[in-house]
Design a protein around this motif. Structure first.
Motif, PDB file in Angstrom:
ATOM      1  N   LEU A  17       0.136  89.946   9.422  1.00 45.87           N
ATOM      2  CA  LEU A  17       0.652  91.310   9.345  1.00 45.87           C
ATOM      3  C   LEU A  17       1.780  91.498   8.327  1.00 45.87           C
ATOM      4  O   LEU A  17       2.055  92.626   7.920  1.00 45.87           O
ATOM      5  CB  LEU A  17       1.148  91.750  10.735  1.00 45.87           C
ATOM      6  CG  LEU A  17       0.108  91.692  11.870  1.00 45.87           C
ATOM      7  CD1 LEU A  17       0.747  92.137  13.182  1.00 45.87           C
ATOM      8  CD2 LEU A  17      -1.104  92.557  11.541  1.00 45.87           C
ATOM      9  N   ALA A  18       2.432  90.415   7.933  1.00 47.11           N
ATOM     10  CA  ALA A  18       3.515  90.516   6.946  1.00 47.11           C
ATOM     11  C   ALA A  18       3.492  89.268   6.066  1.00 47.11           C
ATOM     12  O   ALA A  18       4.430  88.467   6.057  1.00 47.11           O
ATOM     13  CB  ALA A  18       4.872  90.656   7.645  1.00 47.11           C
ATOM     14  N   PRO A  19       2.429  89.073   5.301  1.00 51.20           N
ATOM     15  CA  PRO A  19       2.245  87.814   4.558  1.00 51.20           C
ATOM     16  C   PRO A  19       3.287  87.571   3.480  1.00 51.20           C
ATOM     17  O   PRO A  19       3.407  86.441   2.995  1.00 51.20           O
ATOM     18  CB  PRO A  19       0.846  87.973   3.952  1.00 51.20           C
ATOM     19  CG  PRO A  19       0.594  89.450   3.920  1.00 51.20           C
ATOM     20  CD  PRO A  19       1.292  90.005   5.122  1.00 51.20           C
ATOM     21  N   GLU A  20       4.032  88.597   3.110  1.00 47.19           N
ATOM     22  CA  GLU A  20       5.073  88.410   2.097  1.00 47.19           C
ATOM     23  C   GLU A  20       6.303  87.695   2.668  1.00 47.19           C
ATOM     24  O   GLU A  20       7.173  87.236   1.914  1.00 47.19           O
ATOM     25  CB  GLU A  20       5.486  89.754   1.505  1.00 47.19           C
ATOM     26  CG  GLU A  20       6.222  90.683   2.457  1.00 47.19           C
ATOM     27  CD  GLU A  20       5.313  91.466   3.403  1.00 47.19           C
ATOM     28  OE1 GLU A  20       5.822  92.413   4.045  1.00 47.19           O
ATOM     29  OE2 GLU A  20       4.109  91.141   3.506  1.00 47.19           O
ATOM     30  N   VAL A  21       6.424  87.600   3.985  1.00 49.46           N
ATOM     31  CA  VAL A  21       7.549  86.919   4.617  1.00 49.46           C
ATOM     32  C   VAL A  21       7.332  85.408   4.568  1.00 49.46           C
ATOM     33  O   VAL A  21       6.266  84.911   4.948  1.00 49.46           O
ATOM     34  CB  VAL A  21       7.722  87.374   6.081  1.00 49.46           C
ATOM     35  CG1 VAL A  21       8.798  86.546   6.783  1.00 49.46           C
ATOM     36  CG2 VAL A  21       8.075  88.860   6.140  1.00 49.46           C
ATOM     37  N   GLU A  22       8.331  84.676   4.080  1.00 52.44           N
ATOM     38  CA  GLU A  22       8.221  83.220   4.039  1.00 52.44           C
ATOM     39  C   GLU A  22       8.537  82.645   5.418  1.00 52.44           C
ATOM     40  O   GLU A  22       9.569  82.968   6.025  1.00 52.44           O
ATOM     41  CB  GLU A  22       9.177  82.628   2.998  1.00 52.44           C
ATOM     42  CG  GLU A  22       8.990  81.128   2.825  1.00 52.44           C
ATOM     43  CD  GLU A  22       9.839  80.518   1.725  1.00 52.44           C
ATOM     44  OE1 GLU A  22       9.488  79.417   1.262  1.00 52.44           O
ATOM     45  OE2 GLU A  22      10.842  81.146   1.332  1.00 52.44           O
ATOM     46  N   VAL A  23       7.660  81.780   5.906  1.00 49.68           N
ATOM     47  CA  VAL A  23       7.801  81.149   7.216  1.00 49.68           C
ATOM     48  C   VAL A  23       8.245  79.707   7.003  1.00 49.68           C
ATOM     49  O   VAL A  23       7.502  78.899   6.436  1.00 49.68           O
ATOM     50  CB  VAL A  23       6.476  81.191   8.000  1.00 49.68           C
ATOM     51  CG1 VAL A  23       6.613  80.428   9.321  1.00 49.68           C
ATOM     52  CG2 VAL A  23       6.050  82.633   8.251  1.00 49.68           C
ATOM     53  N   ILE A  24       9.470  79.401   7.436  1.00 45.31           N
ATOM     54  CA  ILE A  24      10.024  78.065   7.250  1.00 45.31           C
ATOM     55  C   ILE A  24      10.338  77.465   8.617  1.00 45.31           C
ATOM     56  O   ILE A  24      11.089  78.047   9.402  1.00 45.31           O
ATOM     57  CB  ILE A  24      11.297  78.100   6.389  1.00 45.31           C
ATOM     58  CG1 ILE A  24      11.007  78.738   5.020  1.00 45.31           C
ATOM     59  CG2 ILE A  24      11.871  76.692   6.216  1.00 45.31           C
ATOM     60  CD1 ILE A  24      12.230  78.902   4.149  1.00 45.31           C
ATOM     61  N   CYS A  25       9.770  76.309   8.889  1.00 40.97           N
ATOM     62  CA  CYS A  25      10.007  75.600  10.138  1.00 40.97           C
ATOM     63  C   CYS A  25      11.125  74.580   9.938  1.00 40.97           C
ATOM     64  O   CYS A  25      11.252  73.988   8.859  1.00 40.97           O
ATOM     65  CB  CYS A  25       8.743  74.896  10.602  1.00 40.97           C
ATOM     66  SG  CYS A  25       7.349  76.005  10.847  1.00 40.97           S
ATOM     67  N   VAL A  26      11.909  74.373  10.990  1.00 44.19           N
ATOM     68  CA  VAL A  26      13.073  73.493  10.889  1.00 44.19           C
ATOM     69  C   VAL A  26      13.063  72.501  12.045  1.00 44.19           C
ATOM     70  O   VAL A  26      12.903  72.886  13.206  1.00 44.19           O
ATOM     71  CB  VAL A  26      14.391  74.296  10.914  1.00 44.19           C
ATOM     72  CG1 VAL A  26      15.564  73.375  10.563  1.00 44.19           C
ATOM     73  CG2 VAL A  26      14.340  75.499   9.973  1.00 44.19           C
ATOM     74  N   GLN A  27      13.248  71.227  11.709  1.00 43.73           N
ATOM     75  CA  GLN A  27      13.213  70.165  12.700  1.00 43.73           C
ATOM     76  C   GLN A  27      14.343  69.172  12.402  1.00 43.73           C
ATOM     77  O   GLN A  27      14.750  69.016  11.253  1.00 43.73           O
ATOM     78  CB  GLN A  27      11.844  69.462  12.640  1.00 43.73           C
ATOM     79  CG  GLN A  27      11.478  68.650  13.862  1.00 43.73           C
ATOM     80  CD  GLN A  27       9.993  68.319  13.899  1.00 43.73           C
ATOM     81  OE1 GLN A  27       9.379  68.053  12.877  1.00 43.73           O
ATOM     82  NE2 GLN A  27       9.415  68.338  15.091  1.00 43.73           N
TER      83      GLN A  27
END
Length: 326
Positions: A195-205
């Motif tokens: 729905l918002a592919p322009e948003v960067e998704v960053i996972c943090v561990q």
């Protein structure tokens, strides 16, 4: 986008069975954090609810389905937050809930599981040993085993956070998500990509529990022999292959952060946002602290995913002086 196990229509339907007390959580810009971080920061606060974490979004879906099918018993393994959430959701639907946890889990989390009426079995090992024991209990007793992140309901319940974030667009361009078993990351990530592919998704561990991040980077399951992090909520050693497959489609990046950055993030959230959080909830802030240049000028959303923390440990981590600063 390529298909994950998740379904956006089911995620929308999940909102109808989740108790509203867990929905539409606060999302607000926290300007007090911004001078030290060098970017705009908004907080999605998942702690102001009866179990003080996002996990009940998923357990509400699981428990609703079980109750509809006439099931009366369920077991899960938990580092603490899932167990509390399943206990809360199960209690309201007449389910007999058993939680298997490590004897070394956060005492405050274990106490709350008991207080919510669930049976609690402790194992002399880590979370992965608890997972093995929970599976054995389910097989022995012929009851439903809830496996966080593998059970799609846990992912799609968490994904309702993503729907709420999309409703707030277009003000932010990046979302930082704590990565453990993967339910939160794949759930929110799926919605962002759909729905918002322009948003960067960053996972943090944490660097001390890197299995899922290493798996994402190498595009295959990588296991570790142990974990060493204060962020117990994300301290897994054995990634689930199906969850990794989803993560590969929903995450743009996965980063590892140091323990000192996690503690600094907890301190910043206390001092500048008035929030007491568990270590996993500070991972997003830790990621910004470690790479200010990357995030400079952006508008970041970080999901503050839990606040179940041992009081004595918390005081040690952020420092007694920090607790009394005005």
């Amino acid at each position: 986008m390529q298909e994950t196990r998740l379904d956006t229509a089911r995620i929308r339907l999940a909102r109808q069975v989740i108790d509203p007390i867990f929905l539409d959580t606060p999302l607000y810009r926290c300007e007090a954090l911004e001078p030290q971080l060098g970017c705009s920061v908004s907080i999605k606060l998942e702690t102001a609810n009866p179990v003080r974490s996002f996990k009940a979004r998923g357990t509400e879906v699981v428990a609703s389905l079980l109750a509809d099918r006439g099931s009366r018993a369920v077991v899960c393994a938990s580092a603490g937050n899932l167990g509390q959430a399943l206990a809360w959701s199960g209690r309201g639907r007449g389910l007999d809930v058993t939680v298997v946890a490590s004897r070394f889990a956060t005492v405050a989390k274990l106490d709350r599981i008991r207080a919510l009426g669930a049976g609690l079995e402790l194992v002399d090992g880590d979370h992965e040993m608890a997972r093995e024991r929970a599976a054995a209990v389910a097989q022995r007793d012929g009851i439903r085993l809830v496996e966080d992140s593998l059970d799609i309901e846990t992912c799609e319940g968490a994904a309702t956070i993503g729907l709420e974030l999309v409703d707030a667009r277009p003000s932010f361009d990046t979302v930082l998500i704590a990565l453990g078993g993967g339910a939160l990351a794949t759930g929110v990530g799926h919605v962002m990509k759909a729905l918002a592919p322009e948003v960067e998704v960053i996972c943090v561990q944490p660097q001390g529990a890197p299995a899922m991040t290493l798996s994402w980077r190498r595009r295959r399951v990588v296991t570790t022999d142990s974990t060493d992090t204060i962020a117990d909520g994300v301290a897994g050693r054995l990634p689930i292959p199906a969850v990794l497959d989803d993560l590969l489609l929903t995450a743009d990046d996965a980063v590892l952060v140091r323990e000192e950055s996690i503690i600094a993030g907890m301190r910043m959230l206390h001092d500048h946002a008035g929030l007491v959080v568990e270590p996993s909830a500070a991972l997003g802030i830790a990621a910004i602290l470690e790479d200010r240049d990357r995030f400079a000028g952006r508008h970041i959303v970080t999901i503050v995913c839990g606040s179940n923390v041992d009081a004595d440990a918390y005081r040690r981590w952020i420092g007694a002086a920090g607790l009394h600063r005005s």
